[in-house]
Every structure is written in C-alpha cells, then in structure tokens.
Scaffold this motif. Sequence first.
Motif, PDB file in Angstrom:
ATOM      1  N   SER A 137       6.698  -4.374 -12.333  1.00 39.67           N
ATOM      2  CA  SER A 137       5.443  -5.092 -12.526  1.00 39.67           C
ATOM      3  C   SER A 137       5.542  -6.502 -11.959  1.00 39.67           C
ATOM      4  CB  SER A 137       5.100  -5.139 -14.009  1.00 39.67           C
ATOM      5  OG  SER A 137       3.986  -5.946 -14.234  1.00 39.67           O
ATOM      6  N   PHE A 138       6.665  -7.158 -12.231  1.00 43.82           N
ATOM      7  CA  PHE A 138       6.870  -8.513 -11.720  1.00 43.82           C
ATOM      8  C   PHE A 138       6.915  -8.522 -10.190  1.00 43.82           C
ATOM      9  CE2 PHE A 138       9.721 -12.062 -10.603  1.00 43.82           C
ATOM     10  CZ  PHE A 138       8.978 -13.100 -11.139  1.00 43.82           C
ATOM     11  N   ILE A 139       7.555  -7.537  -9.586  1.00 43.90           N
ATOM     12  CA  ILE A 139       7.631  -7.451  -8.126  1.00 43.90           C
ATOM     13  C   ILE A 139       6.244  -7.285  -7.519  1.00 43.90           C
ATOM     14  CG2 ILE A 139       8.386  -5.945  -6.230  1.00 43.90           C
ATOM     15  CD1 ILE A 139      10.960  -5.490  -7.891  1.00 43.90           C
ATOM     16  N   PHE A 140       5.429  -6.395  -8.093  1.00 43.51           N
ATOM     17  CA  PHE A 140       4.079  -6.213  -7.565  1.00 43.51           C
ATOM     18  C   PHE A 140       3.221  -7.455  -7.773  1.00 43.51           C
ATOM     19  CE2 PHE A 140       4.998  -1.583  -7.785  1.00 43.51           C
ATOM     20  CZ  PHE A 140       4.793  -1.331  -6.439  1.00 43.51           C
ATOM     21  N   LYS A 158      -5.219  -4.360  -0.053  1.00 47.92           N
ATOM     22  CA  LYS A 158      -3.797  -4.416  -0.366  1.00 47.92           C
ATOM     23  C   LYS A 158      -3.552  -5.248  -1.623  1.00 47.92           C
ATOM     24  CE  LYS A 158      -1.208  -6.038   2.926  1.00 47.92           C
ATOM     25  NZ  LYS A 158      -0.185  -6.373   3.937  1.00 47.92           N
ATOM     26  N   GLN A 159      -4.242  -6.353  -1.753  1.00 43.11           N
ATOM     27  CA  GLN A 159      -4.105  -7.185  -2.944  1.00 43.11           C
ATOM     28  C   GLN A 159      -4.609  -6.458  -4.192  1.00 43.11           C
ATOM     29  OE1 GLN A 159      -6.233 -10.729  -1.734  1.00 43.11           O
ATOM     30  NE2 GLN A 159      -4.324 -11.875  -1.749  1.00 43.11           N
ATOM     31  N   THR A 160      -5.689  -5.708  -4.051  1.00 42.78           N
ATOM     32  CA  THR A 160      -6.219  -4.944  -5.176  1.00 42.78           C
ATOM     33  C   THR A 160      -5.218  -3.895  -5.640  1.00 42.78           C
ATOM     34  OG1 THR A 160      -8.449  -5.266  -4.313  1.00 42.78           O
ATOM     35  CG2 THR A 160      -8.152  -3.529  -5.955  1.00 42.78           C
ATOM     36  N   ILE A 161      -4.577  -3.232  -4.683  1.00 40.40           N
ATOM     37  CA  ILE A 161      -3.573  -2.219  -5.025  1.00 40.40           C
ATOM     38  C   ILE A 161      -2.382  -2.866  -5.701  1.00 40.40           C
ATOM     39  CG2 ILE A 161      -1.936  -0.576  -4.026  1.00 40.40           C
ATOM     40  CD1 ILE A 161      -4.138   0.062  -1.946  1.00 40.40           C
ATOM     41  N   TYR A 162      -1.912  -4.004  -5.183  1.00 37.86           N
ATOM     42  CA  TYR A 162      -0.789  -4.703  -5.804  1.00 37.86           C
ATOM     43  C   TYR A 162      -1.111  -5.107  -7.244  1.00 37.86           C
ATOM     44  CZ  TYR A 162       1.597  -5.274  -1.277  1.00 37.86           C
ATOM     45  OH  TYR A 162       2.244  -5.065  -0.090  1.00 37.86           O
ATOM     46  N   MET A 163      -2.296  -5.628  -7.470  1.00 40.44           N
ATOM     47  CA  MET A 163      -2.668  -6.063  -8.811  1.00 40.44           C
ATOM     48  C   MET A 163      -2.796  -4.873  -9.754  1.00 40.44           C
ATOM     49  SD  MET A 163      -3.187  -8.347 -10.984  1.00 40.44           S
ATOM     50  CE  MET A 163      -3.363  -9.864 -10.101  1.00 40.44           C
ATOM     51  N   ALA A 164      -3.383  -3.783  -9.270  1.00 40.44           N
ATOM     52  CA  ALA A 164      -3.529  -2.596 -10.115  1.00 40.44           C
ATOM     53  C   ALA A 164      -2.162  -2.027 -10.493  1.00 40.44           C
ATOM     54  CB  ALA A 164      -4.366  -1.543  -9.387  1.00 40.44           C
ATOM     55  N   LEU A 165      -1.237  -1.980  -9.548  1.00 42.79           N
ATOM     56  CA  LEU A 165       0.109  -1.485  -9.838  1.00 42.79           C
ATOM     57  C   LEU A 165       0.843  -2.412 -10.800  1.00 42.79           C
ATOM     58  CD1 LEU A 165       1.208  -0.148  -6.346  1.00 42.79           C
ATOM     59  CD2 LEU A 165       0.818   1.189  -8.424  1.00 42.79           C
ATOM     60  N   ALA A 166       0.667  -3.715 -10.626  1.00 44.25           N
ATOM     61  CA  ALA A 166       1.325  -4.670 -11.524  1.00 44.25           C
ATOM     62  C   ALA A 166       0.831  -4.493 -12.957  1.00 44.25           C
ATOM     63  CB  ALA A 166       1.074  -6.100 -11.050  1.00 44.25           C
ATOM     64  N   VAL A 167      -0.471  -4.353 -13.134  1.00 44.09           N
ATOM     65  CA  VAL A 167      -1.022  -4.179 -14.476  1.00 44.09           C
ATOM     66  C   VAL A 167      -0.598  -2.838 -15.061  1.00 44.09           C
ATOM     67  CG1 VAL A 167      -3.180  -3.910 -15.767  1.00 44.09           C
ATOM     68  CG2 VAL A 167      -2.956  -5.739 -14.083  1.00 44.09           C
ATOM     69  N   ALA A 168      -0.630  -1.788 -14.253  1.00 44.65           N
ATOM     70  CA  ALA A 168      -0.257  -0.460 -14.750  1.00 44.65           C
ATOM     71  C   ALA A 168       1.205  -0.437 -15.185  1.00 44.65           C
ATOM     72  CB  ALA A 168      -0.505   0.584 -13.660  1.00 44.65           C
ATOM     73  N   PHE A 169       2.106  -0.983 -14.364  1.00 38.47           N
ATOM     74  CA  PHE A 169       3.516  -0.997 -14.734  1.00 38.47           C
ATOM     75  C   PHE A 169       3.776  -1.896 -15.939  1.00 38.47           C
ATOM     76  CE2 PHE A 169       4.578   0.722 -10.445  1.00 38.47           C
ATOM     77  CZ  PHE A 169       5.301   1.825 -10.896  1.00 38.47           C
ATOM     78  N   LEU A 170       3.002  -2.963 -16.084  1.00 34.36           N
ATOM     79  CA  LEU A 170       3.169  -3.820 -17.250  1.00 34.36           C
ATOM     80  C   LEU A 170       2.773  -3.080 -18.536  1.00 34.36           C
ATOM     81  CD1 LEU A 170       3.902  -6.605 -18.362  1.00 34.36           C
ATOM     82  CD2 LEU A 170       1.506  -7.236 -18.078  1.00 34.36           C
ATOM     83  N   VAL A 171       1.660  -2.368 -18.494  1.00 31.89           N
ATOM     84  CA  VAL A 171       1.225  -1.611 -19.671  1.00 31.89           C
ATOM     85  C   VAL A 171       2.245  -0.525 -20.005  1.00 31.89           C
ATOM     86  CG1 VAL A 171      -0.546   0.001 -20.499  1.00 31.89           C
ATOM     87  CG2 VAL A 171      -1.217  -2.112 -19.333  1.00 31.89           C
ATOM     88  N   ILE A 172       2.715   0.190 -18.989  1.00 30.78           N
ATOM     89  CA  ILE A 172       3.724   1.230 -19.221  1.00 30.78           C
ATOM     90  C   ILE A 172       5.012   0.609 -19.752  1.00 30.78           C
ATOM     91  CG2 ILE A 172       5.195   2.936 -18.075  1.00 30.78           C
ATOM     92  CD1 ILE A 172       2.788   3.417 -16.156  1.00 30.78           C
TER      93      ILE A 172
END
Length: 52
Positions: free
Chosen positions: A38-41, A4-18
């Motif tokens: 990104s901040f929420i994730f 779950k933490q890995t998914i949260y971090m991956a989504l945070a990084v992906a949304f930040l790049v986008i």
Amino acid sequence: MTLKQTIYMALAVAFLVIGVHQSIVVGVLESYWIIMLSFIFLMLFRMDKPKR
C-alpha cells in the motif's frame, strides 16, 4: 488525475484495507508486506506527475 494515478490510488487504498483487516485477524507481522505494498503504491501515486 490521470488513469495511472487513479489505478495507483485505488490499489493503495485496497491494499491498506486488506492490510488492516489482516492485521486484526492474524497480526501485524504477518500482514506487514501487504501494508508496505500500500505504501509503495501511494509513493508511486505521489511521484507520477503529469507532463505539462
């Protein structure tokens, strides 16, 4: 780190790049919601502590 933490971090990084890309293309006001996702994730990643 849990799955779950890995998914949260991956989504945070992906949304930040986008969000950064969209900020350059259309402006910060149009991409603010993407950066906030990104901040929420990132906060979900920080709050999710594995039980010991």
